[in-house]
Design a protein around this motif. Structure first.
Motif, PDB file in Angstrom:
ATOM      1  N   ALA A   1       8.676  -0.435  -9.312  1.00 57.13           N
ATOM      2  CA  ALA A   1       9.913  -0.878 -10.530  1.00 57.13           C
ATOM      3  C   ALA A   1      10.857  -2.502 -10.353  1.00 57.13           C
ATOM      4  O   ALA A   1      11.058  -3.041  -9.348  1.00 57.13           O
ATOM      5  CB  ALA A   1      11.079   0.484 -10.240  1.00 57.13           C
ATOM      6  N   ASP A   2      10.516  -2.398 -11.171  1.00 56.73           N
ATOM      7  CA  ASP A   2      11.746  -4.022 -11.905  1.00 56.73           C
ATOM      8  C   ASP A   2      13.070  -3.065 -11.660  1.00 56.73           C
ATOM      9  O   ASP A   2      14.105  -4.371 -11.873  1.00 56.73           O
ATOM     10  CB  ASP A   2      11.182  -5.296 -13.482  1.00 56.73           C
TER      11      ASP A   2
ATOM     12  N   VAL B   1      25.015  10.249  -9.175  1.00 50.52           N
ATOM     13  CA  VAL B   1      25.436   8.613  -9.368  1.00 50.52           C
ATOM     14  C   VAL B   1      25.078   7.756  -7.920  1.00 50.52           C
ATOM     15  O   VAL B   1      23.848   6.914  -8.284  1.00 50.52           O
ATOM     16  CB  VAL B   1      26.184   8.187  -9.661  1.00 50.52           C
ATOM     17  N   ASP B   2      26.228   8.401  -6.504  1.00 49.35           N
ATOM     18  CA  ASP B   2      25.925   6.991  -5.694  1.00 49.35           C
ATOM     19  C   ASP B   2      24.921   7.757  -4.745  1.00 49.35           C
ATOM     20  O   ASP B   2      24.156   6.791  -4.465  1.00 49.35           O
ATOM     21  CB  ASP B   2      27.191   7.856  -5.249  1.00 49.35           C
ATOM     22  N   GLN B   3      23.915   8.576  -5.027  1.00 46.51           N
ATOM     23  CA  GLN B   3      23.088   9.173  -4.477  1.00 46.51           C
ATOM     24  C   GLN B   3      21.435   8.488  -5.402  1.00 46.51           C
ATOM     25  O   GLN B   3      21.267   7.894  -4.626  1.00 46.51           O
ATOM     26  CB  GLN B   3      22.729  11.126  -4.754  1.00 46.51           C
ATOM     27  N   VAL B   4      21.627   8.022  -6.351  1.00 46.90           N
ATOM     28  CA  VAL B   4      20.159   7.706  -7.294  1.00 46.90           C
ATOM     29  C   VAL B   4      20.108   6.564  -6.298  1.00 46.90           C
ATOM     30  O   VAL B   4      19.023   5.773  -6.293  1.00 46.90           O
ATOM     31  CB  VAL B   4      20.568   7.952  -8.249  1.00 46.90           C
TER      32      VAL B   4
ATOM     33  N   ALA C   1      17.835   4.420  -4.515  1.00 44.20           N
ATOM     34  CA  ALA C   1      16.798   2.901  -5.658  1.00 44.20           C
ATOM     35  C   ALA C   1      17.331   1.903  -4.524  1.00 44.20           C
ATOM     36  O   ALA C   1      16.554   1.049  -4.661  1.00 44.20           O
ATOM     37  CB  ALA C   1      17.250   3.022  -7.407  1.00 44.20           C
ATOM     38  N   LEU C   2      18.702   1.351  -4.062  1.00 42.51           N
ATOM     39  CA  LEU C   2      18.406   0.675  -3.277  1.00 42.51           C
ATOM     40  C   LEU C   2      17.105   0.442  -2.271  1.00 42.51           C
ATOM     41  O   LEU C   2      16.854  -0.590  -2.079  1.00 42.51           O
ATOM     42  CB  LEU C   2      19.635   0.135  -3.105  1.00 42.51           C
ATOM     43  N   ALA C   3      16.922   1.170  -2.123  1.00 42.06           N
ATOM     44  CA  ALA C   3      16.182   1.366   0.047  1.00 42.06           C
ATOM     45  C   ALA C   3      14.944   1.882  -1.259  1.00 42.06           C
ATOM     46  O   ALA C   3      13.964   0.937  -0.192  1.00 42.06           O
ATOM     47  CB  ALA C   3      16.585   3.277   0.166  1.00 42.06           C
ATOM     48  N   LYS C   4      14.341   2.284  -2.008  1.00 40.86           N
ATOM     49  CA  LYS C   4      12.844   2.743  -2.401  1.00 40.86           C
ATOM     50  C   LYS C   4      12.749   1.348  -3.299  1.00 40.86           C
ATOM     51  O   LYS C   4      11.689   1.314  -3.529  1.00 40.86           O
ATOM     52  CB  LYS C   4      12.475   3.891  -3.039  1.00 40.86           C
ATOM     53  N   ALA C   5      13.432   0.884  -4.239  1.00 40.40           N
ATOM     54  CA  ALA C   5      12.739  -0.279  -5.239  1.00 40.40           C
ATOM     55  C   ALA C   5      13.145  -1.196  -5.065  1.00 40.40           C
ATOM     56  O   ALA C   5      14.048  -2.136  -5.658  1.00 40.40           O
ATOM     57  CB  ALA C   5      13.159   0.199  -6.229  1.00 40.40           C
TER      58      ALA C   5
ATOM     59  N   LEU D   1      16.197  -4.253 -10.462  1.00 36.26           N
ATOM     60  CA  LEU D   1      17.667  -4.536 -10.490  1.00 36.26           C
ATOM     61  C   LEU D   1      18.154  -3.018 -10.873  1.00 36.26           C
ATOM     62  O   LEU D   1      17.470  -2.280 -12.169  1.00 36.26           O
ATOM     63  CB  LEU D   1      17.745  -5.226 -12.043  1.00 36.26           C
ATOM     64  N   VAL D   2      19.564  -2.930 -10.955  1.00 38.17           N
ATOM     65  CA  VAL D   2      19.621  -1.057 -10.540  1.00 38.17           C
ATOM     66  C   VAL D   2      21.078  -1.606 -11.822  1.00 38.17           C
ATOM     67  O   VAL D   2      21.876  -1.791 -11.780  1.00 38.17           O
ATOM     68  CB  VAL D   2      20.538  -0.500  -9.003  1.00 38.17           C
TER      69      VAL D   2
END
Length: 120
Positions: free
Chosen positions: A78-79, A101-104, A108-112, A116-117
């Motif tokens: 993911a970009d 939201v916190d979990q996602v 995202a930071l760990a897996k992507a 840019l989140v």
């Protein structure tokens, strides 16, 4: 960045669905949701929300859109990650529950890595 960005939209409610359809016109979009029925709906090109505009885009436009229940699949390469999960408000405590939201964002930071989140 590649010609088409890979965008992961987490959540297929009104915000997530509308953004996924809009972005899928020019990017490769994967919707990540925890509800198997919603994932099936997106993959059948059916809207998860009642919206004539979204219905029309799903039926009439050439979209690069898929949905999954698998976070590893959704985040791979993911970009951008768009977080469109609920923040439930409790009027009795005057508090927004942002745990989803916190979990996602953490996932995202760990897996992507490097993506840019965006929290919508």
């Amino acid at each position: 960045m590649p010609e088409k960005a890979k965008v992961t939209v987490v959540g297929s409610g009104y915000v997530g669905m509308s953004l996924a359809v809009l972005l899928a016109q020019y990017n490769d979009v994967t919707v990540l949701d925890i509800d198997p029925e919603r994932v099936d709906q997106v993959n059948r090109r059916e809207s998860t929300v009642a919206d004539a505009g979204i219905d029309a885009f799903l039926k009439e436009r050439d979209l690069s859109l898929a949905a999954t229940l698998d976070p590893d699949e959704a985040y791979l390469g993911a970009d951008f990650v768009v977080v469109a999960t609920p923040t439930n408000y409790d009027p009795d405590t005057n508090y927004f529950d942002t745990r989803a939201v916190d979990q996602v964002v953490g996932d995202a930071l760990a897996k992507a890595v490097g993506a840019l989140v965006v929290i919508k």
